[in-house]
Write a protein that holds these residues in place. Structure first.
Motif, PDB file in Angstrom:
ATOM      1  N   GLY A 177      47.214 -15.457 -82.501  1.00 40.48           N
ATOM      2  CA  GLY A 177      47.269 -14.226 -81.656  1.00 40.48           C
ATOM      3  C   GLY A 177      46.927 -14.860 -79.920  1.00 40.48           C
ATOM      4  O   GLY A 177      47.165 -14.098 -79.133  1.00 40.48           O
ATOM      5  N   ILE A 178      46.671 -16.189 -80.010  1.00 43.62           N
ATOM      6  CA  ILE A 178      46.237 -16.630 -78.606  1.00 43.62           C
ATOM      7  C   ILE A 178      46.735 -17.968 -78.239  1.00 43.62           C
ATOM      8  O   ILE A 178      46.647 -18.304 -77.144  1.00 43.62           O
ATOM      9  CB  ILE A 178      44.594 -16.525 -78.679  1.00 43.62           C
ATOM     10  N   SER A 247      53.942  -8.398 -77.942  1.00 44.14           N
ATOM     11  CA  SER A 247      53.577  -8.368 -79.392  1.00 44.14           C
ATOM     12  C   SER A 247      54.335  -7.259 -79.853  1.00 44.14           C
ATOM     13  O   SER A 247      54.447  -6.137 -79.277  1.00 44.14           O
ATOM     14  CB  SER A 247      52.146  -8.139 -79.295  1.00 44.14           C
ATOM     15  N   ASP A 291      48.114 -13.213 -73.977  1.00 39.90           N
ATOM     16  CA  ASP A 291      48.578 -13.119 -75.425  1.00 39.90           C
ATOM     17  C   ASP A 291      47.533 -12.467 -76.242  1.00 39.90           C
ATOM     18  O   ASP A 291      48.115 -11.581 -76.927  1.00 39.90           O
ATOM     19  CB  ASP A 291      48.674 -14.746 -75.635  1.00 39.90           C
ATOM     20  N   ALA A 292      46.294 -12.726 -76.194  1.00 44.58           N
ATOM     21  CA  ALA A 292      45.227 -11.850 -76.911  1.00 44.58           C
ATOM     22  C   ALA A 292      45.270 -10.590 -76.393  1.00 44.58           C
ATOM     23  O   ALA A 292      45.073  -9.680 -77.374  1.00 44.58           O
ATOM     24  CB  ALA A 292      44.037 -12.849 -76.611  1.00 44.58           C
ATOM     25  N   SER A 294      48.047  -8.769 -75.525  1.00 42.85           N
ATOM     26  CA  SER A 294      48.991  -7.846 -76.206  1.00 42.85           C
ATOM     27  C   SER A 294      48.746  -7.576 -77.733  1.00 42.85           C
ATOM     28  O   SER A 294      49.107  -6.560 -78.247  1.00 42.85           O
ATOM     29  CB  SER A 294      50.306  -8.625 -75.847  1.00 42.85           C
ATOM     30  N   THR A 295      48.149  -8.383 -78.337  1.00 46.64           N
ATOM     31  CA  THR A 295      47.925  -8.410 -79.644  1.00 46.64           C
ATOM     32  C   THR A 295      46.792  -7.281 -79.935  1.00 46.64           C
ATOM     33  O   THR A 295      46.814  -6.452 -80.481  1.00 46.64           O
ATOM     34  CB  THR A 295      47.242  -9.739 -80.427  1.00 46.64           C
TER      35      THR A 295
END
Ligand code: AMP
Ligand code: MG
Length: 348
Positions: A177-178, A247, A291-292, A294-295
């Motif tokens: 996720g990152i 995501s 990235d992290a 949005s998850t």
């Protein structure tokens, strides 16, 4: 296993690539150069204008390969695999890359109160979504795996060189996720080092929009319509020098007895996040954060997720719910986002 198994070649965000500029002299005109490759289990597309573009792109792709080799779960040789193999046993020396990504992962875990958690691995392995063999695990299996998810138990040290201890046997770090977000940041750093001040790097929908277009206007990044075939966008976000990362539960899933089970797992329940959201796009400076977050925001859900985004400086987001409503954070409200699909509407 690779770091992230988003479907290859299908971007969740895409870009209206117009490098051209009305006022530019034609003698200076340079065609955009596009490099494509398949890494981090996704299609990477780099588009820049520079006389050295092929060389620079190849340098970037080498760097992404290096990151993949360190962070993939699909090889026993990667740093993350070695770390996981020593869970509950001993601390493992890691590169500064892995140390940094894990430190940032834990920071975002704290911000999202564990909705994003890089120790999600036991649940991701159990569900095995995207393998084609996935079934709904037993409730006991889920409880057991869930009990191992705990970012607070990671010991990240930097006393005599970077090292990490995964404290409990059976724990599994998963940077799916990152890692692509970090790869985007590194790709951008390389471009800037080579004096390339504008361009687009698309890592399977994790978009790094670098600088602005030649005429100074913002890049236009299309946001995937989660309910339509890939490549159909529901709106456009206007960005200058930002990461745009989506995501979505539509990216990887299986259907069992009419229910959809997707790849973003809620550490609190052990099941795929089950709320009204069908996608979250985060817009911020650093790809790793986008990235992290949005998850994490996807797991948090609309209300808590938006509250978090609005509390963070320089972080914006677009939330899409299953009743085709679109919610944008405060900072996007001044015409930075344009809803283009009439099937969707803003919530009143
Ligand atoms: P993304 O597509 O960036 O939202 O990341 C999804 C990927 O991150 C999954 O395929 C898993 O590898 C991993 N993952 C799933 N759920 C979580 C979670 N709650 N926290 C951190 N990583 C997760
Ligand atoms: Mg992510």
């Amino acid at each position: 296993m690779v770091v992230n198994r988003k479907l290859a070649g299908w971007a969740t965000a895409f870009i209206f690539l117009a490098f051209s500029c009305a006022g530019c002299s034609t003698t200076e005109k340079q065609e955009p150069y596009t490099a494509r490759d398949f890494k981090l289990d996704t299609e990477i597309i780099i588009t820049i204008e520079d006389s050295q573009a092929p060389k620079i792109c190849s340098h970037i792709l080498q760097r992404i390969t290096q990151i993949e080799k360190k962070m993939t779960l699909f090889s026993n040789d990667s740093e993350i695999a070695r770390l996981n193999a020593q869970a509950g046993l001993k601390s493992v020396e890691v590169s500064t890359d892995t140390h940094y990504v894990l430190s940032r992962a834990v920071f975002i875990s704290t911000l999202t109160q564990g909705a994003y958690d890089p120790t999600i691995g036991p649940l991701v392995k159990l569900w095995d979504i995207g393998s084609g063999l996935a079934t709904v695990p037993s409730a006991t299996g889920i409880q057991k795996a869930k009990a191992l998810v705990d970012y607070k138990s990671l010991q990240i040290n930097n006393d005599s060189g970077p090292s990490v201890l995964v404290t409990r046997p059976g724990q599994v770090v998963d940077l799916g996720g990152i890692a692509k977000g970090y790869a985007g940041d590194e790709a951008k750093r390389i471009l800037l080092e080579h004096g390339v001040l504008r361009g687009i790097i698309n890592l399977g929908g994790n978009v790094m929009a670098i600088g602005s277009k030649k005429d100074g206007s913002p890049w236009r990044v299309g946001i995937q319509n989660p309910l339509a075939p890939r490549g159909t966008y529901l709106g456009i976000v206007y960005v200058t020098d930002k990461a745009v990362v989506t995501s979505g539960g539509y990216e990887r899933y299986f259907i069992k007895d009419g229910r959809r089970y997707h790849h973003i797992i809620d550490p609190a329940t052990g099941y795929p996040a089950d709320n009204s959201l069908i996608s979250v796009t985060v817009v911020t400076k650093m790809g790793i954060d986008a990235d992290a977050l949005s998850t994490g925001a996807y797991v948090l859900g609309l209300t808590e997720g938006m509250k978090l985004i609005d509390s963070l400086d320089g972080v914006e987001a677009i939330f899409v719910t299953n009743d085709k409503k679109v919610y944008i954070s405060q900072g996007l409200k001044n015409n930075y986002f344009q809803l283009t699909d009439e099937d969707f509407s803003y919530d009143e």
